[in-house]
Motif scaffolding. Structure first.
Motif, PDB file in Angstrom:
ATOM      1  N   LEU A   1      30.677  47.480  -1.832  1.00 56.95           N
ATOM      2  CA  LEU A   1      29.339  47.228  -1.297  1.00 56.95           C
ATOM      3  C   LEU A   1      29.352  47.125   0.226  1.00 56.95           C
ATOM      4  CD1 LEU A   1      27.954  44.748  -3.954  1.00 56.95           C
ATOM      5  CD2 LEU A   1      27.188  47.084  -3.525  1.00 56.95           C
ATOM      6  N   ILE A   2      30.369  46.516   0.772  1.00 61.81           N
ATOM      7  CA  ILE A   2      30.493  46.436   2.234  1.00 61.81           C
ATOM      8  C   ILE A   2      30.710  47.829   2.816  1.00 61.81           C
ATOM      9  CG2 ILE A   2      31.971  45.592   4.108  1.00 61.81           C
ATOM     10  CD1 ILE A   2      32.287  42.987   2.424  1.00 61.81           C
TER      11      ILE A   2
ATOM     12  N   SER B   1      26.929  38.414   7.965  1.00 69.52           N
ATOM     13  CA  SER B   1      27.629  37.985   6.759  1.00 69.52           C
ATOM     14  C   SER B   1      27.132  38.818   5.598  1.00 69.52           C
ATOM     15  CB  SER B   1      27.380  36.498   6.502  1.00 69.52           C
ATOM     16  OG  SER B   1      26.017  36.271   6.224  1.00 69.52           O
ATOM     17  N   PHE B   2      27.972  38.939   4.641  1.00 67.48           N
ATOM     18  CA  PHE B   2      27.645  39.746   3.482  1.00 67.48           C
ATOM     19  C   PHE B   2      28.164  38.985   2.280  1.00 67.48           C
ATOM     20  CE2 PHE B   2      27.853  43.221   0.510  1.00 67.48           C
ATOM     21  CZ  PHE B   2      26.789  44.033   0.880  1.00 67.48           C
ATOM     22  N   ASP B   3      27.259  38.426   1.504  1.00 65.52           N
ATOM     23  CA  ASP B   3      27.665  37.640   0.345  1.00 65.52           C
ATOM     24  C   ASP B   3      27.177  38.318  -0.913  1.00 65.52           C
ATOM     25  OD1 ASP B   3      28.816  35.582  -1.053  1.00 65.52           O
ATOM     26  OD2 ASP B   3      27.122  34.237  -0.821  1.00 65.52           O
ATOM     27  N   VAL B   4      28.078  38.561  -1.812  1.00 63.99           N
ATOM     28  CA  VAL B   4      27.746  39.244  -3.063  1.00 63.99           C
ATOM     29  C   VAL B   4      27.869  38.262  -4.200  1.00 63.99           C
ATOM     30  CG1 VAL B   4      28.384  41.123  -4.598  1.00 63.99           C
ATOM     31  CG2 VAL B   4      28.622  41.395  -2.148  1.00 63.99           C
TER      32      VAL B   4
END
Length: 94
Positions: A31-32, A91-94
Motif C-alpha cells: 500500500l505504501i 504517516s501511513f497507518d493501515v
C-alpha cells in the motif's frame, strides 16, 4: 501422549499467527508503494499510471470540502490544472 495433539494445535496456531503478521506487513508495504507511485504520477500528470492505481469510483474530498472524482481529475491533469509540484504524506497507518 495426549499432549501431542494439543502441542501440535498450539504450534499450528502460532505459525498461522506469524504468517498473518507477515501478510499484514507485506500488505502495508504494498500500500505504501502504491501511494508513492500515485504521488509520482500526480506530479508528472501521468493519467495512464493513475488509471492503473485509481479505481473507476475513486474520489477525494478537497480542502474546501468539495469532491474531486477520477472523471473530473484526469481531464484537468491532462490540461495542466491542477499542477502538483509535490505530494507527501507524513504517516501511513493501515
Amino acid at each position: 501422549m495426549k499432549s501431542v495433539p494439543a502441542i501440535s494445535a498450539a504450534l499450528v496456531l502460532l505459525l498461522s499467527a506469524r504468517a498473518a503478521r507477515a501478510d499484514a506487513a507485506a500488505d502495508k508495504t504494498e500500500l505504501i508503494r502504491i501511494e508513492k507511485a500515485g504521488a509520482v504520477a500526480l506530479i508528472a500528470n501521468d493519467t495512464k499510471s493513475l488509471a492503473e492505481l485509481f479505481s473507476a469510483d475513486w474520489k477525494i474530498v478537497t480542502s474546501d470540502a468539495s469532491t474531486m472524482t477520477r472523471r473530473k481529475l484526469f481531464p484537468a491533469l491532462e490540461n495542466g490544472q491542477p499542477k502538483f509540484s509535490s505530494y507527501q504524506f507524513k504517516s501511513f497507518d493501515v
